[in-house]
Design a protein around this motif. Sequence first.
Motif, PDB file in Angstrom:
ATOM      1  N   SER A 245     -13.090  28.781 -25.708  1.00 37.95           N
ATOM      2  CA  SER A 245     -11.869  28.779 -24.894  1.00 37.95           C
ATOM      3  C   SER A 245     -11.596  27.398 -24.319  1.00 37.95           C
ATOM      4  O   SER A 245     -10.446  26.950 -24.246  1.00 37.95           O
ATOM      5  CB  SER A 245     -11.979  29.811 -23.764  1.00 37.95           C
ATOM      6  N   SER A 246     -12.665  26.695 -23.921  1.00 37.11           N
ATOM      7  CA  SER A 246     -12.475  25.368 -23.328  1.00 37.11           C
ATOM      8  C   SER A 246     -12.368  24.274 -24.383  1.00 37.11           C
ATOM      9  O   SER A 246     -11.675  23.280 -24.178  1.00 37.11           O
ATOM     10  CB  SER A 246     -13.634  25.047 -22.375  1.00 37.11           C
ATOM     11  N   CYS A 248     -11.600  24.815 -27.887  1.00 38.03           N
ATOM     12  CA  CYS A 248     -10.639  25.073 -28.977  1.00 38.03           C
ATOM     13  C   CYS A 248      -9.455  25.925 -28.524  1.00 38.03           C
ATOM     14  O   CYS A 248      -8.618  26.296 -29.363  1.00 38.03           O
ATOM     15  CB  CYS A 248     -11.343  25.770 -30.138  1.00 38.03           C
ATOM     16  N   HIS A 249      -9.396  26.270 -27.238  1.00 39.51           N
ATOM     17  CA  HIS A 249      -8.282  27.047 -26.672  1.00 39.51           C
ATOM     18  C   HIS A 249      -8.114  28.385 -27.397  1.00 39.51           C
ATOM     19  O   HIS A 249      -6.997  28.816 -27.688  1.00 39.51           O
ATOM     20  CB  HIS A 249      -6.980  26.247 -26.719  1.00 39.51           C
ATOM     21  N   ASP A 251      -8.709  32.551 -27.301  1.00 34.80           N
ATOM     22  CA  ASP A 251      -8.998  33.680 -26.427  1.00 34.80           C
ATOM     23  C   ASP A 251      -9.842  34.707 -27.180  1.00 34.80           C
ATOM     24  O   ASP A 251     -10.264  34.475 -28.315  1.00 34.80           O
ATOM     25  CB  ASP A 251      -7.706  34.309 -25.907  1.00 34.80           C
TER      26      ASP A 251
END
Length: 691
Positions: A245-246, A248-249, A251
């Motif tokens: 999530s941090s 490669c963005h 969810d």
Amino acid sequence: MGFSGAGKTSWVSQSALHTSDALAYFNVSEVPSTALVSSVARELAARLFGKAGVQLGEILLPGITGPQILFAIGRRLAADHVRATVVIDNAHRISDTDIRALIEPSPHLHFILLAQPGPAIAALEATLGISAEPLRGWTNETVAAEGAALGCHGDYAAYDKIIKLTGGLPLYAQNALQIAAVGYEGGVARFCRELEQQTHTVSTAQELILARIFDAYGEGDKRAVGALSLVDIPISQAEAVAVLSSSCHLDDRGVAALFRKLRLAGILQVFGVDRFKVHDAMRLLGRAHLESLGSDALLVVQRAIKDILLTQLPKHRSPERVSLLLRMFVAINEVKPLVQMATDEIFHELGYMTEITAFLERFAASEEVSAEDRFWALDGLVFAQFKKGDRELLNDRLTLMERLVADHDLGASERLAVSMKRMNFLAQQGDVAGAQAAMDTVMAALPDRPEYLRIARYNYARALFSLGAYRLCLEITGQLISEYYTLLGLTPAQVIGNNPDKIFPLLKQSEDLTDDLKHLADTLDLQAMATNRLGSPSRLERIHAMKFYSMAHALDSYVRVGQDLVDEFVERADYIGALDVFERNLLPTILRMKMASHIIPVRSQYAVVLAYSGRFEAAEAEMARLAPYESGLTEEGRTEMQRQRRHIARMRLEAPPPQWQIPHPRKKYPVNAACFCGSGKKYKKCHGRRT
């Protein structure tokens, strides 16, 4: 199932040497899909019956179809009571419908499908109701034997690194070893270090072959694989989400979709129900790609991994996770946690010091670091150095610690720590006056607290042992053992015959429980050594020390004391008891906990005890399996292994004393009584189990 280079074809060709089946091999990569059944059927008929008494005409009737030929082949084999196995290579290149059309008309034939990971595997599993079996690759022993044949040298840990970098896949492991042999003068450890740091100058076959798979993915997927490639342990999907999530963005939904795609391609391995890891063979490419994105991208991932490991540490404190956490601390240059860990005895027991020694040495030598932090970094290094025995280096570091205390007026804890270590160092040198002076300094700096006094008394007893004052040493250890038992809420009678899982619930819980268990075990071990030096057997001290080390997770000392216990059993000709310690305790522990530094010493000692027991073939076979590691050992390690090999050979010519027998052989020994050897086990579960 395995990547190209996994050794699928080699595996089946070697298996063919050990079967009485009729065998046929077909590489279907160039066969048109529509012609698969007919081509295989006709070639199989010619292979099985072309030279036999049966006329091919009975099988290849005019106008007969491929499925009918297969059925006829099966019927003929059944009539002749012949089992036939058909190997289909590159099965992933043929549709699952065509594979099914080949197999269904052939109930009397057995099929082995060789395939590479990919979406076709899932289709085959679903269509045929089967499960793919991954080809796991070579063991450490096989890689070491291959390395030795190529002129490489490395210890168990070095060859284990080859397995982690290549997945143990034969083609990749062989190629890596060939590069190490030619370009690194056989140095496996140095080659692995450069491969991990991406400073190697020769591309491996692994990189060239797997690049085709990796490069087919989009930039986002490659970045995600690169991020997960820094994690060399299985993690949960939730933990993967936290990392991705941090960096490669992604969810939850995005990670789930990515995992489905990577699993189909064989890039992601599944462990249990909800733990995943990028395949070792692919991590090399993933990490290289992540590093190509720049230091900032790499730092984001390293910090994310550190955060999830710290968060989960209270619940998941496996050695592999702690090891990865240490590497992340080093990578992002977080010094304080490393220094704090290096001063913890349990940290050293679990074998982590080797991973951060170089970092602590740089930190301790830096004038920009505070005197207190430098002192405790040196304290961790000195603690580790006591085990290695480099006296000159040990003295230099102790001197630097004393200078830091004096020049910067450090506190009582620092003064106490360096004084106790100086006392033990002087005692090891035989300096009675110096050791006594250091002890006086310790007592002057000692806080008025029982736990500090117990530690100081133990260190004084240790110094007395080094000076040869064994009886005085035993006076102190005897008192300390009694105090520690009281502190833990135990009696020695509750320990006899009980395993750690039965003892642990009896303990008085406290914040210092782990330290108290470790200190009691240390004291029992010291008492056993002093007792032996006075010419008496240690009885239960070492056995109980192993139990307390086990409960404290002090694995390094657990193995060391276990080896000492084996020596004591051998000295009194109880080879059955010695083998029992190996097979029940030492070997399972070092293999389960992956204690690479102990594997060779323990197994070579095991070989010697096998020889004492008269099992010379087994002893020599074990030493032969260890031979490829010999060139990678230290000079001391090589000398010890050669001595053990000579000892085994000598025992073939001069038989050792016979196995120690029950003291009263005419009297039947009670099967539920404590065993006469002093192990604490029931007779039926110890010596009675073998006799």
